[in-house]
Design an enzyme around this catalytic site. Structure first.
Site, PDB file in Angstrom:
ATOM      1  N   GLY A   1       0.741  -1.232   0.045  1.00  0.00           N
ATOM      2  CA  GLY A   1       0.019  -0.040   0.218  1.00  0.00           C
ATOM      3  C   GLY A   1       0.843   1.205   0.110  1.00  0.00           C
ATOM      4  O   GLY A   1       0.286   2.048  -0.610  1.00  0.00           O
ATOM      5  N   THR A   2       2.039   1.351   0.677  1.00  0.00           N
ATOM      6  CA  THR A   2       2.750   2.557   0.862  1.00  0.00           C
ATOM      7  C   THR A   2       3.452   2.923  -0.455  1.00  0.00           C
ATOM      8  O   THR A   2       3.163   3.950  -0.910  1.00  0.00           O
ATOM      9  CB  THR A   2       3.863   2.074   1.913  1.00  0.00           C
ATOM     10  OG1 THR A   2       3.185   2.213   3.349  1.00  0.00           O
ATOM     11  CG2 THR A   2       4.780   3.531   1.763  1.00  0.00           C
TER      12      THR A   2
ATOM     13  N   GLN B   1      -7.400   0.574   2.785  1.00  0.00           N
ATOM     14  CA  GLN B   1      -8.121  -0.142   4.053  1.00  0.00           C
ATOM     15  C   GLN B   1      -9.484  -0.462   3.556  1.00  0.00           C
ATOM     16  O   GLN B   1     -10.091  -1.336   4.183  1.00  0.00           O
ATOM     17  CB  GLN B   1      -8.104   1.038   5.009  1.00  0.00           C
ATOM     18  CG  GLN B   1      -8.471   0.630   6.437  1.00  0.00           C
ATOM     19  CD  GLN B   1      -7.470  -0.159   6.963  1.00  0.00           C
ATOM     20  OE1 GLN B   1      -7.467  -1.524   7.286  1.00  0.00           O
ATOM     21  NE2 GLN B   1      -6.282   0.415   7.302  1.00  0.00           N
TER      22      GLN B   1
ATOM     23  N   CYS C   1       1.162   2.057  11.863  1.00  0.00           N
ATOM     24  CA  CYS C   1       2.410   2.791  11.224  1.00  0.00           C
ATOM     25  C   CYS C   1       3.021   3.842  11.930  1.00  0.00           C
ATOM     26  O   CYS C   1       4.117   4.352  11.789  1.00  0.00           O
ATOM     27  CB  CYS C   1       1.840   3.354   9.715  1.00  0.00           C
ATOM     28  SG  CYS C   1       1.424   1.945   8.553  1.00  0.00           S
TER      29      CYS C   1
END
Length: 389
Positions: A78-79, A190, A337
């Site tokens: 995702g990052t 998410q 995170c």
């Protein structure tokens, strides 16, 4: 680590691997072509490439909204998906406009993988402005519109917040962006697999495997071919030249297996998980418990199913997490995170929540694999911890 058993309730950080994903990953590694680079011309390479193409097809179908298989860019998670989309699309839009579009609009409640890109964008000559949420955790289309003009290159907003679970009005925000001629990116990391995405007209959508029970280290950005985009890394021509580098075929196949299962089962799973979350809210936020919901948006259809976001003003998040851990329950203080920080969550601060309340935030997240007995035991443990404080 001892033999003590733990109830894991931090799925929003990373969900347990699903058997279908494990089987797909293990099964791929048992095949002769698992050793091959999918970009090689020999037989094993071409066979690996066909499996990779199958994963692209499955992910495109699960994301939906007309994205084609060759528009799904595989990433490491995702990052990277968010970094790649925001930087690449902003640069592409600016170039296409002959440097007339130099503004990027983000919401103030975005994940760090979007917000932390702001400093890089500014160093490259972009103006970055933040659209703020209301106390309900929603970033309205009207608020976004107040920051969008003819100089805007990109608007990026999340489908649902990773700390509060509040679902955002992505469809109307996308319309605001397009009305001004700007591109629209949706961070659905998410939300993917938990709700039906509202991204019909999005130019790009980010997703990740480990949030839905796929493997760690696998993600994707679905991006329209027509979308102006500047690659952010150099090398081979993989992923249509938008993300060079030899692909992890096993990871992609396992990601696709998990995506196929969660998307197929979503209609039946969502109400089941929503009911479990509502049960937790009713128990731990009952009058006199000292625990309050983060927003009023803790009812069906306004937040992600399986995410409970509360605050305990009389305690701090770190103490709560550690005490619950000692009691055998694994939860999070907002976003995993940013765990370890003694500052209030940037999401809760942007919503205007008082510091003493925000410092006691707690996020509990799960899917259909959590049992009512486990969740009731968690409620008992949390209530006992708060009452004894």
């Amino acid at each position: 680590m001892t033999d003590k058993s733990y109830v894991y309730l931090d799925y929003a950080a990373s969900a347990p691997l699903r058997p279908c994903a494990m089987e797909a990953w293990m099964g791929y590694h048992k095949k002769p072509h698992s050793v091959a680079n999918p970009n090689s011309l020999h037989t094993l390479g071409r066979t690996a490439a066909r499996e990779l193409e199958g994963a692209h097809r499955t992910l495109a179908r699960c994301i939906g909204y007309g994205f084609r298989p060759n528009e799904v860019i595989l990433t490491s998670g995702g990052t990277e998906s968010n970094n790649l989309a925001v930087l690449g699309m902003a640069e592409g839009a600016r170039r296409k406009s002959a440097n007339k579009r130099t503004r990027v609009v983000l919401s103030a409640i975005e994940h760090d993988s979007v917000l932390d890109v702001a400093s890089i964008l500014r160093s490259r000559g972009f103006e970055v402005v933040l659209a703020r949420p209301g106390r309900d955790g929603v970033v309205s289309a009207e608020e976004v519109a107040s920051h969008v003009d003819e100089t805007t290159a990109l608007v990026s907003v999340m489908a649902a917040n990773n700390e509060t679970g509040v679902i955002q009005p992505t469809a109307t925000i996308i319309k605001v962006a397009h009305a001004a001629g700007a591109l629209a990116h949706v961070d659905a990391v998410q939300a993917f697999g938990r709700i039906d995405l509202d991204c019909a007209d999005a130019d790009a959508v980010s997703v990740a495997a480990h949030k839905i029970g796929g493997p760690l280290g696998a993600g994707a950005v679905a991006m329209r071919t027509r979308c102006p985009f500047d690659a952010q890394s150099l090398g081979g021509g993989q992923e249509m030249g938008r993300r060079p580098g030899t692909q992890d075929v096993a990871g992609a196949v396992a990601f696709a297996a998990a995506a196929e299962q969660v998307c197929r089962e979503l209609p039946s799973v969502r109400p089941q998980v929503e009911a479990l979350a509502n049960h937790i809210y009713e128990r731990i936020c009952a009058p006199g418990t000292g625990i309050i919901p983060t927003t009023v948006a803790h009812v069906d259809q306004t937040r992600l199913p399986g995410m409970v976001s509360v605050m305990v003003p009389s305690m701090d998040s770190e103490s709560l997490v550690l005490k619950l851990d000692d009691a055998g329950f694994e939860v999070s203080a907002g976003s995993a995170c940013s765990s370890g920080s003694l500052d209030p969550s940037h999401v809760l601060s942007a919503m205007g929540i008082a510091r003493d309340e925000a410092l006691g935030s707690l996020r509990v997240s799960f899917d259909e694999r959590a049992t009512l007995e486990e969740l009731d035991a968690f409620c008992d443990a949390l209530l006992a911890i708060v009452s004894s404080n």
